[in-house]
Enzyme design. Structure first.
Site, short mmCIF file in Angstrom:
data_model
loop_
_atom_site.label_atom_id
_atom_site.label_comp_id
_atom_site.label_asym_id
_atom_site.label_seq_id
_atom_site.Cartn_x
_atom_site.Cartn_y
_atom_site.Cartn_z
N THR A 1 0.85 -1.20 0.00
CA THR A 1 0.00 0.00 0.00
C THR A 1 0.89 1.25 0.00
OG1 THR A 1 -1.85 -0.98 1.16
CG2 THR A 1 -1.46 1.31 1.64
N ARG B 1 -13.51 -7.87 -0.83
CA ARG B 1 -12.81 -7.68 0.44
C ARG B 1 -12.43 -6.19 0.62
NH1 ARG B 1 -7.44 -5.70 1.98
NH2 ARG B 1 -6.94 -6.64 3.96
N VAL B 2 -12.66 -5.68 1.82
CA VAL B 2 -12.27 -4.30 2.15
C VAL B 2 -11.26 -4.36 3.28
CG1 VAL B 2 -13.08 -2.07 3.00
CG2 VAL B 2 -14.54 -3.42 1.50
N GLY B 3 -10.15 -3.66 3.11
CA GLY B 3 -9.12 -3.63 4.15
C GLY B 3 -9.29 -2.44 5.09
N ASP B 4 -8.21 -2.11 5.76
CA ASP B 4 -8.23 -1.03 6.75
C ASP B 4 -8.28 0.36 6.13
OD1 ASP B 4 -5.47 -2.01 5.99
OD2 ASP B 4 -4.97 -0.04 6.82
N THR C 1 0.27 0.72 6.97
CA THR C 1 0.31 -0.29 5.93
C THR C 1 0.52 -1.63 6.63
OG1 THR C 1 1.64 -1.23 4.13
CG2 THR C 1 2.77 0.30 5.58
N GLY C 2 0.02 -2.69 6.01
CA GLY C 2 0.21 -4.00 6.62
C GLY C 2 -1.04 -4.83 6.56
N GLY D 1 -4.36 -5.72 6.89
CA GLY D 1 -5.50 -4.86 7.15
C GLY D 1 -6.48 -5.39 8.18
#
Ligand code: ASP
Length: 353
Positions: A235, A263-266, A285-286, A288
């Protein structure tokens, strides 16, 4: 004298609060692989990251973005304009998992991206699972001018196109090479984390059939040009302090690569991937799913509000991150900047000398 029942309770209390009275979540003891930053008490400052796991050999590319962010911040006096300029440079870099280089999802066709912007006056806007645009960060910025905080999926994509963003599929050689490697590993059962045990074939929700293992995948991908095989992240993000002491953050991603459709991340979730306020700006970043569970960006911001330096706040955030999950953090506050990560991470910083 403590009774047998009291002693475990006392030990648990000490563990949770720490000897110096700090919360365990905030003051963990995990190894911090990367730590940088220091005081800068006046003027504009910008910090960028190329995603946790991105190699230091990409530092130069990521520094270019920090320089662009600084130039724009100085020219306009506007922290948000600077933060957008930095992340735009990163979205145009095919090595990085955002915009042009965004990860291809499991079906080998879909590219779904998340992006968010936030400013120190509390304005926040985001897009989630947006497709067919090359600069999701500009679409997130456009959402800021609507009555909404977030647009997702087809609605976000159609909004982008009616607002004049070009209808393009941001696919490139580098993201295709990464996809071939990842799908090949997945199909061979060579994956770590949730997908090692998850029955993804049963949950398959993409329109087409699941991928099989064609001959050209078994041969192995060509991952030259510094691309690494299984880095799940990369990211991109920019944090900015303008000369007037205002802050902004921008964050953009193609998400982790091995995911179901939708899918939705952070990144677009308020308080998780990024946060800004009068005390500073933070970008993560990382992994999520874990960043969401710890509301990481807001947790770091609270430390800045409490007077911790940006460098110490990001160090504590990384040291406290649970399990083996990867995390990278960048932050700026009124007195300086900080970068920390659980693994190597390309980053840039400008205005810091
Ligand atoms: N945090 C991002 C996500 O989970 C991935 C990354 O940082 O590269 O979507």
């Amino acid at each position: 004298m403590f009774c047998r029942l009291c002693l475990p309770i006392l030990i648990a209390a000490l563990t949770l609060t720490g000897c110096n009275g700090t919360d365990r979540h905030i003051d963990g003891d995990r190894e911090v692989a990367l730590l940088a930053g220091g005081p800068v008490t006046s003027g504009a400052v910008t910090v960028t990251h190329g995603g946790v796991g991105s190699p230091p050999t990409w530092n130069e590319d990521v520094q270019t973005a920090a320089d662009a962010a600084l130039a724009e911040t100085k020219a306009t006096g506007d922290a948000l304009a600077g933060a957008l300029a930095g992340t735009l440079v990163l979205e145009d870099n095919p090595l990085l998992n955002a915009g042009t280089g965004a990860n291809i999802r499991l079906d080998g066709r879909t590219i779904q991206m998340d992006a968010a912007v936030m400013t120190s006056d509390g304005e926040f806007a985001a897009v989630a699972v947006i497709e067919h645009v090359s600069h999701p960060i500009l679409v997130a910025r456009a959402v800021m001018d609507t009555p909404h905080r977030m647009l997702a999926g087809d609605g976000a994509t159609r909004f982008a196109h009616v607002m004049g963003f070009a209808d393009v599929t941001p696919r490139c050689e580098q993201s295709e090479a990464k996809y071939r490697q990842r799908i090949s590993n997945l199909l061979r059962g060579d994956v770590e984390g949730g997908y090692a045990t998850f029955d993804w074939r049963r949950a398959w929700n993409f329109p087409g059939p699941p991928p099989s293992l064609p001959g050209d995948m078994t041969a192995g991908p060509n991952l030259d040009d510094g691309l690494r095989s299984m880095d799940p992240t990369d990211t991109v993000g920019t944090v900015v302090r303008a000369a007037d002491g205002s802050f902004a953050v921008t964050l953009s991603t193609g998400g982790t690569s091995i995911t179901l459709d939708g899918r939705v991340g952070d990144v677009p979730i308020y308080g998780c991937g990024c946060f800004a306020g009068p005390a500073g700006a933070v970008a993560c970043t990382g992994f999520g799913e874990e960043i969401i569970r710890t509301a990481m960006a807001r947790s770091i911001y609270v430390m800045l509000e409490d007077g911790l330096s940006a460098r110490e706040a990001v160090r504590r955030g990384v040291a406290s991150f649970p399990g083996d999950w990867s995390l990278g953090l960048i932050a700026v506050d009124g007195n300086g900047w900080g970068v920390a990560a659980t693994h190597e991470m390309a980053y840039g910083a400008a205005g810091v000398d």
